[in-house]
Design an enzyme around this catalytic site. Structure first.
Site: not given
Length: 479
Positions: A103, A168
């Site tokens: 991400d 994350e």
């Protein structure tokens, strides 16, 4: 076959395939896997599936693990699955668990990007695009090096396990539970000998480093809501105690102009500086003047003293104010008075500081300041935290990585700590019971969370070689 034959072949293959590596990074960057915004959740899932397909092509066994739901803007949104994989199970070989994230931070061209953030653009030896260095480039580096070993007809010198998540940048929601309550009891880590993460950066732009410490982080959400929601009269008569005024007051009590945190006793539990640790800073390759010029500052804090700058980046806590939700931020004259605002700030934690202890200090301090304010409005503070992490840089795992780094960059790497936070690092350490290493691919000026994020072509391509040499060196360590 000896390293003097295998690795040159590997490096030659990497050089010849540089353009294909750039193309794959272009594909990955084009998927806007922004984890903090529900409207991009499908793209996060797509990014996980894209990576799973690439791992399968390399012969890995993979599975997608469900980690539940999260609440975004008062709605339940399914979390992206975590990609778990295995490649090789030779009991004679060491096994490395590789962690990375798929991400990215939000990005709009209007934020100040020179090009579209989700279109990888090469310019002046740099590859610009959101996620290029954080963390899609490094994740792809592992896949590229596996492919390179296969292409030259050589076995991987180690077994590999993978944990790739897509949350994350939004607190790794659900990951700790997966690692500690599911994967660990299931035996996923039983055969793991070492853990490696490449989600950080060189200290500067020219000399490589290996990281043995990270600061933890506590995120705080400070909410103030007007006791009386009829705000129209406040525009004309100042008869309403505005939420924004209260919030600004509270946030202004947190840190002084020199960056010193004003929260009572916040420094009390910071690990004392030992003489051995102090000596480590003497040899670190860091030029304050060059750093000052690179960030466009006319002066630095701590009088520009190298050791003090590094210590305040790495081993002392710091507080940052991040933004205010609910305020009228659009351009032009506005007279909107918000009924509720949420201020966001964070504290970077260091060894010996436990999140629960720091949260209590912050909550007590904020409540004390709120009582002094005497406002009729409603105030609430919440937190989300992760601990600091350190390892032993003299461990054989670190020395193997140092040999690999010197082979690629022709210089001994600095053993450094890092000012940022990767909360999963300590979870992986606890879940595996093994040594954890941070092996950077990117440089210190990559602008990972800012506009015009990039990775240097040199760092990307040489980083793939570094991963290959690292796998080879770890393969030589005794079981």
């Amino acid at each position: 076959m000896a390293s003097d034959k295998i690795l040159p072949k590997l490096f030659e293959f990497v050089d010849k395939n540089a353009e294909s590596y750039k193309q794959l990074l272009k594909e990955a960057v084009a998927i806007p896997s922004v984890s903090s915004d529900a409207k991009y959740r499908a793209d996060c899932v797509r990014m996980v599936h894209w990576t799973q397909d690439k791992l399968k092509e390399l012969g890995a066994t993979t599975e997608l693990r469900d980690v539940g739901y999260q609440t975004i803007d008062c709605q339940e949104v399914k979390l992206p699955p975590v990609l778990v994989g295995t490649l090789g199970n030779d009991p004679k070989k060491n096994t490395i668990c590789i962690y990375g994230h798929l991400d990215v931070q939000p990005a709009l061209k209007s934020d100040g990007w020179l090009t579209e953030p989700f279109e990888l653009v090469e310019r002046d030896g740099k590859l610009f695009g959101r996620g290029s260095t954080d963390d899609k480039g490094p994740v792809l580096g592992w896949l590229h090096v596996i492919n390179a070993y296969k292409a030259i007809g050589e076995e991987l010198p180690v077994n590999l396990k993978f944990v790739f998540e897509c949350m994350e940048e939004s607190g790794s929601e659900g990951l700790d539970e997966l690692l500690m309550e599911k994967l660990k009891p299931e035996g996923f880590f039983d055969t793991v000998d070492y853990v490696c993460i490449s989600d950080n950066y060189w200290l500067g732009t020219t000399k490589p480093c290996i990281t043995y410490g990270l600061r933890g982080i506590s995120y705080y959400f400070l909410e103030v809501e007007c006791a009386k929601m009829d705000l129209h009269s406040g525009v004309y008569g100042g008869t309403v105690h505005e939420a924004m005024s209260d919030l600004i007051y509270l946030m202004n009590t947190l840190v002084d102009k020199d960056g010193k945190i004003l929260i009572t006793d916040i420094y009390k539990s910071v690990a004392p500086l030992t003489e051995n640790e102090k000596k480590l800073y003497d040899t670190i390759d860091f030029n304050p003047d060059a750093y000052r010029d690179s960030i466009g500052a006319h002066q630095l804090a701590h009088k520009g003293v190298k050791e003090q700058i590094l210590m305040h980046r790495w081993r002392f806590p710091s507080l940052s104010l991040h933004g205010i939700e609910g305020a009228a931020f659009q351009p032009g004259a506005k007279t909107v008075i918000p009924g509720k605002v949420i201020g966001k700030f964070s504290i970077r934690l260091v060894p010996n500081q436990e999140p629960e202890e720091v949260e209590k200090l912050v909550f007590d301090y904020i409540h004390k300041k709120w009582a002094e304010r005497g406002s009729p409005n409603k105030m609430r503070i919440t937190a989300q935290s992760g601990r600091a992490w350190t390892e032993n840089p003299d461990h054989p795992h670190y020395q193997a990585a140092a040999r690999a780094t010197k082979l690629i960059y022709k210089t001994d790497p600095d053993m450094s700590r890092e000012g940022g936070s990767i909360p999963v690092t300590i979870t992986l350490q606890e879940a595996s019971g093994r040594n954890v290493l941070l092996l950077p691919m990117g440089a210190g000026d990559d602008m990972a969370h800012s506009q015009n994020e990039k990775i240097n072509v040199r760092n990307y391509i040489e980083g793939i070689k570094l991963f290959g040499a690292y796998l080879f060196e770890v393969g030589k360590l005794p079981k």
